[in-house]
Design an enzyme around this catalytic site. Structure first.
Site, PDB file in Angstrom:
ATOM      1  N   ASP A  39       0.855  -1.179   0.000  1.00  0.00           N
ATOM      2  CA  ASP A  39       0.000   0.000   0.000  1.00  0.00           C
ATOM      3  C   ASP A  39       0.899   1.240   0.000  1.00  0.00           C
ATOM      4  OD1 ASP A  39      -3.259   0.261   0.696  1.00  0.00           O
ATOM      5  OD2 ASP A  39      -2.109   2.108   0.978  1.00  0.00           O
ATOM      6  N   ASP A  62       4.250   3.020  -4.147  1.00  0.00           N
ATOM      7  CA  ASP A  62       3.292   3.794  -4.946  1.00  0.00           C
ATOM      8  C   ASP A  62       3.219   3.143  -6.319  1.00  0.00           C
ATOM      9  OD1 ASP A  62       1.930   5.587  -6.523  1.00  0.00           O
ATOM     10  OD2 ASP A  62       3.176   7.324  -6.003  1.00  0.00           O
ATOM     11  N   VAL A  63       2.072   2.520  -6.618  1.00  0.00           N
ATOM     12  CA  VAL A  63       1.961   1.782  -7.884  1.00  0.00           C
ATOM     13  C   VAL A  63       2.074   2.688  -9.112  1.00  0.00           C
ATOM     14  CG1 VAL A  63       0.572  -0.075  -6.867  1.00  0.00           C
ATOM     15  CG2 VAL A  63      -0.585   1.864  -7.987  1.00  0.00           C
ATOM     16  N   ASN A  89      -5.121  -3.951  -7.102  1.00  0.00           N
ATOM     17  CA  ASN A  89      -6.309  -3.429  -6.441  1.00  0.00           C
ATOM     18  C   ASN A  89      -6.178  -1.966  -6.014  1.00  0.00           C
ATOM     19  OD1 ASN A  89      -8.907  -3.941  -4.737  1.00  0.00           O
ATOM     20  ND2 ASN A  89      -7.412  -3.093  -3.309  1.00  0.00           N
ATOM     21  N   TYR A 155     -12.516   8.235 -13.369  1.00  0.00           N
ATOM     22  CA  TYR A 155     -12.585   6.899 -12.770  1.00  0.00           C
ATOM     23  C   TYR A 155     -13.145   5.906 -13.782  1.00  0.00           C
ATOM     24  CZ  TYR A 155     -13.635   3.297  -9.266  1.00  0.00           C
ATOM     25  OH  TYR A 155     -13.692   2.125  -8.551  1.00  0.00           O
ATOM     26  N   LYS A 159     -11.136   2.697 -15.332  1.00  0.00           N
ATOM     27  CA  LYS A 159     -11.572   1.312 -15.117  1.00  0.00           C
ATOM     28  C   LYS A 159     -11.923   0.622 -16.432  1.00  0.00           C
ATOM     29  CE  LYS A 159     -11.020   1.084 -10.622  1.00  0.00           C
ATOM     30  NZ  LYS A 159     -10.047   0.147 -10.011  1.00  0.00           N
TER      31      LYS A 159
HETATM   32  P1  ADP Z   1     -11.341  -0.167  -2.229  1.00  0.00           P
HETATM   33  O1  ADP Z   1     -11.090  -1.188  -1.199  1.00  0.00           O
HETATM   34  O2  ADP Z   1     -12.783  -0.034  -2.603  1.00  0.00           O
HETATM   35  O3  ADP Z   1     -10.453  -0.338  -3.438  1.00  0.00           O
HETATM   36  P2  ADP Z   1     -10.011   1.727  -0.455  1.00  0.00           P
HETATM   37  O4  ADP Z   1      -9.894   3.211  -0.565  1.00  0.00           O
HETATM   38  O5  ADP Z   1     -10.489   1.153   0.854  1.00  0.00           O
HETATM   39  O6  ADP Z   1     -10.983   1.273  -1.613  1.00  0.00           O
HETATM   40  O7  ADP Z   1      -8.645   1.040  -0.813  1.00  0.00           O
HETATM   41  C1  ADP Z   1      -7.785   1.512  -1.797  1.00  0.00           C
HETATM   42  C2  ADP Z   1      -6.369   1.324  -1.269  1.00  0.00           C
HETATM   43  O8  ADP Z   1      -5.444   1.657  -2.302  1.00  0.00           O
HETATM   44  C3  ADP Z   1      -6.067   2.231  -0.083  1.00  0.00           C
HETATM   45  O9  ADP Z   1      -5.545   1.466   0.988  1.00  0.00           O
HETATM   46  C4  ADP Z   1      -5.044   3.208  -0.636  1.00  0.00           C
HETATM   47  O10 ADP Z   1      -4.093   3.651   0.335  1.00  0.00           O
HETATM   48  C5  ADP Z   1      -4.383   2.386  -1.720  1.00  0.00           C
HETATM   49  N1  ADP Z   1      -3.740   3.214  -2.732  1.00  0.00           N
HETATM   50  C6  ADP Z   1      -4.224   4.348  -3.303  1.00  0.00           C
HETATM   51  N2  ADP Z   1      -3.342   4.856  -4.165  1.00  0.00           N
HETATM   52  C7  ADP Z   1      -2.268   4.019  -4.166  1.00  0.00           C
HETATM   53  C8  ADP Z   1      -1.006   4.000  -4.856  1.00  0.00           C
HETATM   54  N3  ADP Z   1      -0.684   4.970  -5.727  1.00  0.00           N
HETATM   55  N4  ADP Z   1      -0.149   2.978  -4.608  1.00  0.00           N
HETATM   56  C9  ADP Z   1      -0.469   2.010  -3.731  1.00  0.00           C
HETATM   57  N5  ADP Z   1      -1.624   1.977  -3.044  1.00  0.00           N
HETATM   58  C10 ADP Z   1      -2.513   2.961  -3.250  1.00  0.00           C
END
Ligand code: ADP
Length: 251
Positions: A39, A62-63, A89, A155, A159
Site C-alpha cells: 500500500d 506507490d503503484v 487493487n 474513474y 476502469k
Molecule cells: P477499495 O477497497 O474499494 O479499493 P479503499 O480506498 O479502501 O478502496 O482502498 C484503496 C487502497 O489503495 C487504499 O488502501 C489506498 O491507500 C491504496 N492506494 C491508493 N493509491 C495508491 C497508490 N498509488 N499505490 C499504492 N496503493 C494505493
C-alpha cells in the site's frame, strides 16, 4: 477444496491496507498463501500484515511510480522467491465532477494510479511469472469499467482501461500458463466509497436497486471472487470480466 488451496504460493496484493485489498490479502493468507501486502500508506499496510502474522510482509509502494514498483517487486521476490498471484487493487476515486469540471491534474492522477499503476505492477511481475510458466492476475476493475455514469469520467475511463488491459494480458500469455481476469465490484463498504469526495446520498440511492438482500457488499465478497479466479479451480477462466454485485448490473 484442494483446487482453492494456495499452499506454497505467494500472492502480491496492491492497495492492501484497507477495504477490498485488505480482504484479499487476508483471504489468500487464509487459503495458505504467503502474502506481500502493498500500500502507499505504510501504516495501513503494516496493520494488514500484522493482522495476518508470519505469512505476510508489508511493503510501502506507490503503484503509479515506476521506481517504487521495481523496488516493490524486488522486495517481494527477495522475501519469498516467487510470485504466483498478483491482485492489482490499488485505486483512487475522482471527484464525481462532470467532465467539463474535472481538473486536468485530477484526470491525470486517477489514470496514473488506476490504469498505469495496474500496468506498471503487471509489467514488473510478468517476467517472474513467465520464468516459471505459471501465474494468475486478478484486476479490481469496477462496474464503472463496463458502463458510464456510475462514477466520474476519470474513474470510469480508468476502469474501462483496466478491463482492456485485462483482456490484452489474458490473450498475450494464455499459452505461457498465465491467466488474467478482472472483477467488477458493485457498491462495496470500503473507504473509497465512503470518503469525503463521494456523495453519500448517491450510495443511499443505490440501496433499493441492489438485488441481493438490498445491501452493499462486504469487501470479503470481492475477496471470495478473487480467490476463485486466482485458484486452480478457475484454470480455464481467462480474460473474464466478472461482476460481483449481487445482481445489480443484471437489472
Ligand atoms: P477499495 O477497497 O474499494 O479499493 P479503499 O480506498 O479502501 O478502496 O482502498 C484503496 C487502497 O489503495 C487504499 O488502501 C489506498 O491507500 C491504496 N492506494 C491508493 N493509491 C495508491 C497508490 N498509488 N499505490 C499504492 N496503493 C494505493
Amino acid at each position: 477444496m484442494t483446487h482453492l488451496s494456495f499452499d506454497d504460493r505467494v500472492a502480491l496484493v496492491t492497495g492492501a491496507g484497507s477495504g477490498i485489498g485488505r480482504a484479499m490479502a487476508v483471504a489468500f493468507a487464509g487459503a495458505g498463501a504467503r502474502v506481500v501486502v502493498c500500500d502507499i500508506d505504510a501504516e495501513s499496510a503494516g496493520r494488514t500484515a500484522a493482522g495476518i502474522g508470519d505469512a505476510a510482509v508489508a511493503v510501502t509502494a506507490d503503484v503509479s511510480d515506476e521506481a517504487s514498483v521495481t523496488a516493490l517487486v524486488e522486495t517481494a521476490i527477495g522475501a519469498y522467491g516467487r510470485l504466483d498471484v498478483l491482485c492489482n487493487n490499488a485505486g483512487v476515486l475522482d471527484s464525481m465532477a462532470l467532465p467539463a469540471d474535472i481538473p486536468v491534474a485530477m484526470w491525470e492522477r486517477v489514470l496514473r494510479v488506476n490504469l498505469t499503476g495496474t500496468f506498471l505492477v503487471t509489467h514488473a511481475v510478468l517476467p517472474h511469472m513467465l520464468s516459471r510458466g505459471r501465474g494468475a492476475i486478478v484486476n479490481t476493475a469496477s462496474e464503472a469499467g463496463v458502463r458510464g455514469g456510475a462514477a466520474g469520467a476519470a474513474y470510469t475511463a480508468s476502469k474501462h482501461g483496466v478491463v482492456g488491459l485485462t483482456r490484452s494480458v489474458a490473450w498475450a500469455y494464455a499459452r505461457e500458463g498465465i491467466r488474467c481476469n478482472a472483477i467488477l465490484p458493485g457498491p462495496t463498504m470500503t473507504g473509497i466509497a465512503t470518503n469525503a469526495t463521494f456523495d453519500p446520498a448517491g450510495i443511499a440511492r443505490l440501496g433499493p436497486v441492489l438485488a441481493l438482500g438490498e445491501r452493499m457488499a462486504e469487501p470479503e465478497r470481492m475477496a471470495d471472487a478473487a480467490l476463485f479466479l486466482a485458484s486452480d479451480a478457475a484454470s480455464f477462466v481467462n480474460g473474464a470480466i466478472v461482476p460481483v454485485d449481487g445482481g445489480w448490473s443484471a437489472a
